[in-house]
Design a protein around this motif. Structure first.
Motif, short mmCIF file in Angstrom:
data_model
loop_
_atom_site.label_atom_id
_atom_site.label_comp_id
_atom_site.label_asym_id
_atom_site.label_seq_id
_atom_site.Cartn_x
_atom_site.Cartn_y
_atom_site.Cartn_z
N LYS A 54 40.41 48.47 40.55
CA LYS A 54 40.21 48.75 39.13
C LYS A 54 39.67 50.16 38.99
O LYS A 54 38.76 50.56 39.71
CB LYS A 54 39.23 47.74 38.53
CG LYS A 54 39.03 47.92 37.04
CD LYS A 54 38.32 46.73 36.45
CE LYS A 54 38.08 46.89 34.97
NZ LYS A 54 39.28 47.12 34.17
N THR A 59 40.40 43.61 34.16
CA THR A 59 41.85 43.73 34.18
C THR A 59 42.26 44.99 34.94
O THR A 59 41.73 46.07 34.68
CB THR A 59 42.39 43.80 32.74
OG1 THR A 59 41.90 42.68 32.02
CG2 THR A 59 43.89 43.80 32.72
N GLU A 112 43.56 49.58 30.67
CA GLU A 112 42.58 48.67 31.28
C GLU A 112 41.39 48.47 30.36
O GLU A 112 40.95 47.34 30.15
CB GLU A 112 42.13 49.19 32.65
CG GLU A 112 43.13 48.98 33.74
CD GLU A 112 42.67 49.45 35.11
OE1 GLU A 112 41.52 49.95 35.25
OE2 GLU A 112 43.46 49.33 36.06
#
Length: 179
Positions: free
Chosen positions: A107, A75, A58
Motif C-alpha cells: 500500500k 485498499t 487508494e
C-alpha cells in the motif's frame, strides 16, 4: 477510462469484517465508478475510473469504504498496466507447481526497499522472497510449506501496509481486466 483492481485487506477473513460482494459492488457504483465487478469473497473489485492517480484512488477508496461499512478497510489499487507489470516481473519459477507462491502488494507510500529491509531471515531451502514493482514475491516449497518463517514477517507492523494474494488469483485478476 482506465481499468483498475482494488485489493481490499482484511474483509471476510475468519468471520471478521463481513462485507457482501453485492454491497461492495453497489458502493463502488454509487460512488461513480464504472464497469464494477468483484472476484471471490475476499475483496477484489475490478472497476474503471476517470482518476489516473493510484495513490489518490487508494485514499478515496479507503475513505469511501470506511464510511460505507463503518470499519477501516485498507485498499491497494493497481491499474491494469501496473498489475501486468507485476506479473511480468515475477521470478521465473514463481507460480510453479513445486511452490506455493503469493504476491504481497504494498500500500502506498510503503516502498519495496522499506518492506524488504524488514523481512526477517527466511528458512533456506523453503522460503524465497524477491522485490518487484510495488510488490514482494514470496514462495515456499510446497512440500515444506509448514516450515516457512514468513509468519514472523506477517506479524510485524509493516505487514499491515500490505495485502497478500495467491499467484493464481493475481493472474486471474489480470485476465478479468482484459476480458
Amino acid at each position: 477510462m482506465p481499468s483498475y483492481v482494488a485489493l481490499l485487506r482484511g474483509i471476510n477473513v475468519g468471520g471478521r469484517n463481513p462485507v457482501a460482494m453485492q454491497a461492495l459492488a453497489a458502493c463502488f457504483l454509487d460512488a461513480g465508478y464504472a464497469n464494477v465487478r468483484t472476484h471471490l469473497q475476499s475483496g477484489n473489485v475490478l472497476f474503471d475510473a476517470a482518476l489516473s492517480d493510484g495513490a489518490a484512488l487508494e485514499t478515496a477508496l479507503d475513505d469511501l469504504l470506511a464510511t460505507a461499512f463503518e470499519v477501516a478497510i485498507p485498499t491497494v489499487v493497481r491499474s491494469r498496466d501496473e498489475l501486468a507489470d507485476t506479473i511480468a516481473s515475477a521470478p521465473a519459477d514463481h507460480g510453479s507447481p513445486d511452490l506455493r507462491s503469493d504476491v504481497f502488494f504494498l500500500k502506498r507510500p510503503l516502498t519495496v526497499e522499506a518492506a524488504m529491509g524488514q523481512v526477517p531471515e527466511l528458512r533456506e531451502g523453503v522460503d524465497s522472497i524477491a522485490p518487484g514493482p510495488g510488490a514482494l514475491y514470496f514462495s515456499r516449497v510446497a512440500d515444506r510449506a509448514t516450515k516457512t518463517r514468513i509468519t514472523k514477517f506477517m506479524s510485524m507492523p509493516v505487514f499491515q501496509q500490505m495485502t497478500v494474494w495467491t499467484w493464481r488469483t493475481t493472474t486471474r485478476l489480470l485476465q478479468m481486466l482484459d476480458e
